[in-house]
Scaffold this motif. Structure first.
Motif, short mmCIF file in Angstrom:
data_model
loop_
_atom_site.label_atom_id
_atom_site.label_comp_id
_atom_site.label_asym_id
_atom_site.label_seq_id
_atom_site.Cartn_x
_atom_site.Cartn_y
_atom_site.Cartn_z
N GLU A 18 0.86 -1.15 -0.06
CA GLU A 18 -0.07 0.01 0.15
C GLU A 18 0.75 1.07 -0.03
OE1 GLU A 18 -3.09 2.08 3.01
OE2 GLU A 18 -3.22 -0.09 3.08
N ALA B 195 1.17 4.02 -2.96
CA ALA B 195 0.90 5.44 -2.75
C ALA B 195 2.15 6.59 -3.08
CB ALA B 195 0.72 5.66 -1.13
N THR C 246 0.54 4.97 11.76
CA THR C 246 -0.85 4.76 11.41
C THR C 246 -0.91 3.41 10.57
OG1 THR C 246 -2.70 5.64 10.23
CG2 THR C 246 -0.74 6.35 9.44
N GLU D 239 -3.19 3.62 8.25
CA GLU D 239 -3.52 4.28 6.97
C GLU D 239 -2.37 4.82 6.38
OE1 GLU D 239 -6.57 6.95 7.53
OE2 GLU D 239 -8.06 5.47 8.79
N SER E 109 -1.51 4.56 3.27
CA SER E 109 -1.79 5.43 1.82
C SER E 109 -2.05 6.71 2.17
CB SER E 109 -2.85 4.36 1.07
OG SER E 109 -3.02 5.17 -0.22
N LYS E 110 -2.85 6.89 2.99
CA LYS E 110 -3.23 8.61 3.23
C LYS E 110 -2.25 9.17 3.66
CE LYS E 110 -6.66 11.23 5.34
NZ LYS E 110 -5.59 12.25 5.86
N SER F 190 0.39 9.95 0.77
CA SER F 190 -0.22 10.83 0.01
C SER F 190 -0.56 12.28 0.41
CB SER F 190 -1.60 10.50 -0.46
OG SER F 190 -1.80 9.14 -1.04
N ASP F 191 -0.63 12.57 1.77
CA ASP F 191 -0.52 13.88 2.50
C ASP F 191 0.57 14.39 2.72
OD1 ASP F 191 -3.58 13.70 2.66
OD2 ASP F 191 -3.43 13.19 4.92
N LYS G 264 2.23 18.13 3.55
CA LYS G 264 1.83 18.01 4.94
C LYS G 264 3.03 18.50 5.74
CE LYS G 264 0.04 14.73 8.33
NZ LYS G 264 -0.27 13.43 8.59
#
Length: 243
Positions: free
Chosen positions: A99, A103, A160, A162, A164-165, A168-169, A174
């Motif tokens: 993942e 990403a 986390t 998550e 992928s998020k 990406s962020d 970010k």
């Protein structure tokens, strides 16, 4: 005059301010506190180096970072990015590793990166992300990553499942903000080459996030001082009362 005095940085080595710096300095009224939009316009005018200078915000808050209930820390995605290509290292296994790769993570792995960092002094990355189940492995790097501000942390969204998020962020711009020991937050908000409205939008989003993160125990004036500067330029003070 101020220009007759040498600049003494850390280490005690005496440096003279350059001619270009002095010319930039003259563009700024040191007795004034500027509106945000005026400050952004000025910081771009004073960013005249031959490379694309980074624009940074330095925000001193009326809190005491020594107290746990007055910590100010968080992360936001700047709407127009930072203008910098960020390299991300992800500690994950199995599906989460794939993942992370999908990403756009630059490096993905597990134990093999422990030796690479500790024995080869490898730091070809800007941000470290880890899944919670990998923190036992990453914890062995605490003494190395911690002082560099690279240790993953749940509060900044870098610990986390998550992934992928998270990746990406980070790639989208970010940034993490947190107090240093002098109660100042230092955050890059873009590049000098940005369009003025995009730089202004990034700065306003950052200030709004820090404003919302005000600890309930904080009393009195919250924003003590706000200064923006380019890599090679002088600081420009923003009126904190208008934030």
């Amino acid at each position: 005059m101020w220009e007759d005095y040498p600049l003494i940085p850390r280490g005690g080595i005496e440096l003279k301010r350059g001619k270009n710096y002095k010319e930039k300095y003259k563009m700024i009224d040191r007795t004034s506190l500027y509106d945000v939009n005026e400050a952004v316009e000025l910081v771009q005018k004073t960013a005249t180096a031959k490379f694309d200078e980074t624009i940074e915000a330095h925000i001193r808050l009326g809190v005491d970072s020594r107290h746990a209930d007055q910590q100010v820390r968080g992360a936001i995605v700047l709407p127009n990015g930072t203008g910098k290509t960020i390299k991300v290292l992800v500690f994950a296994k199995g599906d989460k590793a794939q993942e992370a790769k999908d990403a756009g993570a630059d490096y993905v792995g597990a134990e093999e990166f422990i030796d690479k960092i500790t024995k080869e002094n490898w730091f070809d990355f800007d941000v470290v992300v880890a899944t919670p189940d990998m923190m036992g492995v990453v914890g062995r790097l605490g003494r190395v990553l911690g002082p560099k501000g690279l240790m993953p942390n749940p509060k900044s969204g870098t610990v986390t499942f998550e992934v992928s998020k998270a990746v990406s962020d980070i790639k989208a711009g970010k940034v993490e903000y947190r107090l240093d020991k002098t109660n100042i937050i230092h955050v890059p908000v873009g590049k000098a080459s940005f369009e003025e409205d995009k730089l202004l939008q990034n700065l306003n989003v950052l200030l709004d996030a820090i404003k919302k993160a005000k600890p309930s125990s904080s009393k009195g004036q919250y924003f003590k001082s706000i200064t923006i500067t380019s890599t090679m330029g002088p600081g420009i003070k923003i009126n904190p009362a208008k934030i």
